[in-house]
Design an enzyme around this catalytic site. Sequence first.
Site, PDB file in Angstrom:
ATOM      1  N   TRP A 103       0.824  -1.212   0.000  1.00 52.56           N
ATOM      2  CA  TRP A 103       0.000   0.000   0.000  1.00 52.56           C
ATOM      3  C   TRP A 103       0.854   1.257   0.000  1.00 52.56           C
ATOM      4  CZ3 TRP A 103      -4.257  -0.190  -2.256  1.00 52.56           C
ATOM      5  CH2 TRP A 103      -5.120  -1.290  -2.126  1.00 52.56           C
ATOM      6  N   ASP A 191      -1.452   6.506   6.393  1.00 52.76           N
ATOM      7  CA  ASP A 191      -2.594   5.705   5.943  1.00 52.76           C
ATOM      8  C   ASP A 191      -2.887   4.708   7.056  1.00 52.76           C
ATOM      9  OD1 ASP A 191      -4.340   3.883   4.813  1.00 52.76           O
ATOM     10  OD2 ASP A 191      -3.161   3.536   2.990  1.00 52.76           O
ATOM     11  N   LYS A 215     -12.485  -1.406   6.306  1.00 50.39           N
ATOM     12  CA  LYS A 215     -11.663  -2.404   6.985  1.00 50.39           C
ATOM     13  C   LYS A 215     -12.123  -2.542   8.444  1.00 50.39           C
ATOM     14  CE  LYS A 215      -9.367  -2.498   3.185  1.00 50.39           C
ATOM     15  NZ  LYS A 215      -8.198  -1.732   2.848  1.00 50.39           N
TER      16      LYS A 215
HETATM   17  C1  LIG Z   1      -7.602  -1.251   1.557  1.00 53.10           C
HETATM   18  C2  LIG Z   1      -6.492  -0.308   1.666  1.00 53.10           C
HETATM   19  C3  LIG Z   1      -6.303   0.712   0.732  1.00 53.10           C
HETATM   20  C4  LIG Z   1      -7.200   0.883  -0.472  1.00 53.10           C
HETATM   21  O1  LIG Z   1      -8.426   1.393  -0.084  1.00 53.10           O
HETATM   22  P1  LIG Z   1      -9.558   1.778  -1.137  1.00 53.10           P
HETATM   23  O2  LIG Z   1     -10.723   2.046  -0.251  1.00 53.10           O
HETATM   24  O3  LIG Z   1      -9.757   0.643  -2.068  1.00 53.10           O
HETATM   25  O4  LIG Z   1      -9.135   3.013  -1.820  1.00 53.10           O
HETATM   26  C5  LIG Z   1      -5.241   1.573   0.901  1.00 53.10           C
HETATM   27  N1  LIG Z   1      -4.421   1.464   1.955  1.00 53.10           N
HETATM   28  C6  LIG Z   1      -4.573   0.501   2.880  1.00 53.10           C
HETATM   29  C7  LIG Z   1      -3.633   0.426   4.025  1.00 53.10           C
HETATM   30  C8  LIG Z   1      -5.623  -0.411   2.768  1.00 53.10           C
HETATM   31  O5  LIG Z   1      -5.787  -1.366   3.692  1.00 53.10           O
END
Ligand SMILES: *Cc1c(COP(=O)(O)O)cnc(C)c1O
Length: 379
Positions: A103, A191, A215
Amino acid sequence: MSETVYNFSAGPAVLPKEVLRQVADELPDWHGTGMSVMEMSHRGPEFMGIHAQAVADLRELMRIPEHYKVLFMQGGAIAENAIVPMNLLRGGGHADYLVTGQWSARSAKEAARYARVNLVADAAKLPAPHRDGETGAYTFVPEQSQWRMSPDAAYLHLCTNETIDGVEFQRPPSQGAGPADVPAGVPIVVDVSSHVLSREIDVSRYGCLYGGAQKNIGPAGLTIVIVREDLIGRAHPLCPTAFDYKVVADNDSMYNTPPTFAIWVAGLVFAWLKRQGGVAAMEARNIEKAALLYDYIDASGLYENRVRRQDRSRMNVPFFLKDRALDADFLKGAESAGLLQLKGHRSVGGMRASLYNAMPIEGVRALVGYMKDFERRHG
Ligand SMILES: *Cc1c(COP(=O)(O)O)cnc(C)c1O
């Protein structure tokens, strides 16, 4: 299929049963209004109340200081990969990115369309200290002394829980004047998609935290951004107005129509978290859940997890069967035992068990029980 089902999906992921029942109950007629939340004006008093309560509860749960804005946006963390540089370069030309997994690698790649990106370290290119001579996999967080930071970066970007690789920061980076410190004036952007609300996070250590809701919070479609006030108001002129943090903040996240259903459900999850005792109580349970699974994997002869112990994620546990030929049987048996969505990310293979807040410890016990039984039969 067995009656009790546990869903280990990495996202969209399991939600608390109690919240799902409440959604079902209140769906057709929210609090006697004769409308579902999906049918209400986002500017009416009912939805404005739902929205304000969700923001207040998130602030309380994460102890978000006054001088941070809480924004409810759309586009997910992947859109933030572009929205962050468009907002936070603030006239500067370059930003620092640390790559600890798939990511953060993607974040750095997208940011390079908008900024000069300095990769402070890339874990896949460094020798893995816990795996002899091995490189090319994301299995650890490089020591801060190995980060090559620039003193005048607009910000430093990290992903503090790598959902695919199962690598998690256990503490924030140190910041200050020391040789290995993140320079004092450089805001840290994180993030937190896959571990927000699973552990205590000291918001004041960061300039900006963002994540998709699907998540550990609620339905897909909602993106949460927590940003320090002094960093906003200098978006790039070409930043879409609807993604300008200042515009979103000034309009209480209602410059454009917000994802009302997702915000409602997220709010119900926040209320549920408060009833569970808040983030500290969830963290204690998450530590116990993760230990149960990792301890078993480490003791077993059939399964392995390759992430350095101190960097292992409590939320996402990737593991491999040493004999890959057994993968399909393992997954088939798991599914008939009611243990769903254990297949690893397509890029890494193997298995992955996500143990978000809504996964009860009974689910982890059932998984370990199944793994033991499978090992007895195939080990
Ligand atoms: C799932 C995830 C993403 C992507 O998220 P989207 O909602 O598909 O844009 C980005 N970073 C992390 C750490 C994730 O777990």
